[in-house]
Design an enzyme around this catalytic site. Structure first.
Site, PDB file in Angstrom:
ATOM      1  N   HIS A  50      -3.334  -8.303  -3.446  1.00  0.00           N
ATOM      2  CA  HIS A  50      -2.862  -7.274  -2.516  1.00  0.00           C
ATOM      3  C   HIS A  50      -1.608  -6.615  -3.082  1.00  0.00           C
ATOM      4  CE1 HIS A  50      -2.695  -5.627   1.627  1.00  0.00           C
ATOM      5  NE2 HIS A  50      -1.383  -5.603   1.431  1.00  0.00           N
ATOM      6  N   GLU A  52       1.733  -4.396  -2.610  1.00  0.00           N
ATOM      7  CA  GLU A  52       2.730  -4.149  -1.571  1.00  0.00           C
ATOM      8  C   GLU A  52       2.526  -2.792  -0.908  1.00  0.00           C
ATOM      9  OE1 GLU A  52       7.579  -4.210  -1.452  1.00  0.00           O
ATOM     10  OE2 GLU A  52       6.606  -3.387  -3.222  1.00  0.00           O
ATOM     11  N   ASP A 125      -4.060   6.285  -9.104  1.00  0.00           N
ATOM     12  CA  ASP A 125      -3.769   4.852  -8.971  1.00  0.00           C
ATOM     13  C   ASP A 125      -3.113   4.373 -10.254  1.00  0.00           C
ATOM     14  OD1 ASP A 125      -3.704   2.119  -8.495  1.00  0.00           O
ATOM     15  OD2 ASP A 125      -5.750   2.030  -7.718  1.00  0.00           O
ATOM     16  N   ARG A 127      -1.531   1.300 -10.474  1.00  0.00           N
ATOM     17  CA  ARG A 127      -1.325  -0.145 -10.420  1.00  0.00           C
ATOM     18  C   ARG A 127      -1.862  -0.822 -11.670  1.00  0.00           C
ATOM     19  NH1 ARG A 127      -3.978  -1.142  -4.648  1.00  0.00           N
ATOM     20  NH2 ARG A 127      -5.403   0.360  -5.584  1.00  0.00           N
TER      21      ARG A 127
END
Length: 193
Positions: A50, A52, A125, A127
């Site tokens: 997950h 943050e 994205d 990440r």
């Protein structure tokens, strides 16, 4: 980038009494993991990776499904009696909190979440999941059953060496505020049911 497990403690929650593990990456960023039960056995571990989301996880924003996804993962793992949640500090799909608020302001003007990131000069994205593999290794988690609908996350974790034996659908209720966000994730980012 490397990451190191530095401390662990008990974390009682409404769902179960988890173990909370604190990690520090060599860039100074802090990440955590929650574990429940013996995650070191050969049996695949029900897991959520997950990222943050202060607005969703702590401030109960209805613009996204992050808070409900985290809560649902904690409930599912508590019900199973065993599991792991990695909580990665990569707010706003990696763009940071202030830029996420800027992206929200762009969405207020009619852009979707992907368009808002792009108009601010970011990828949809940003990440990264390489540290997740190191966290699993330091927790001695060998095989996982991953709670996700994100095909990019599946690929990135597998490419980082995480042994994913199963993808477990992780859908939460859509609200009037999150409908467009979730539709954009499906249509533009390939999120699955």
């Amino acid at each position: 980038m490397t990451i190191k497990l530095v401390t662990s403690t008990v974390l009682p929650t409404p769902f179960a009494e988890f173990r909370l593990h604190g990690f520090i990456a060599n860039n100074g960023k802090e990440h955590v993991a929650l574990t429940l039960g013996d995650v070191t056995s050969a049996e695949p571990v029900l897991t959520r990776v997950h990222s943050e989301c202060l607005t969703g996880d702590a401030l109960f924003s209805l613009r996204c499904d992050c808070g409900p996804q985290l809560e649902a993962a904690m409930r599912k793992i508590a019900d199973a009696g065993r599991g792991c949640i990695l909580y990665l500090r990569q707010e706003g799909r990696g763009i940071g909190l202030i830029n996420k608020i800027r992206a929200y302001a762009e969405q207020d003007k009619g852009l979707d979440t992907v368009e808002a990131n792009e108009i601010l000069g970011f990828l949809p994205d940003m990440r990264e999941y390489d540290i997740a593999a190191q966290m699993f290794q330091q927790l001695d988690v060998k095989h996982i059953r991953l709670l996700t609908n994100n095909p990019r996350k599946l690929k990135a974790l597998a490419d980082a060496g995480v042994n994913i034996v199963e993808r477990v659908q992780h859908r939460v209720k859509t609200t009037a505020h999150s409908h467009r966000y979730l539709a954009t994730k499906a249509s533009k980012m390939g999120h699955m049911d």
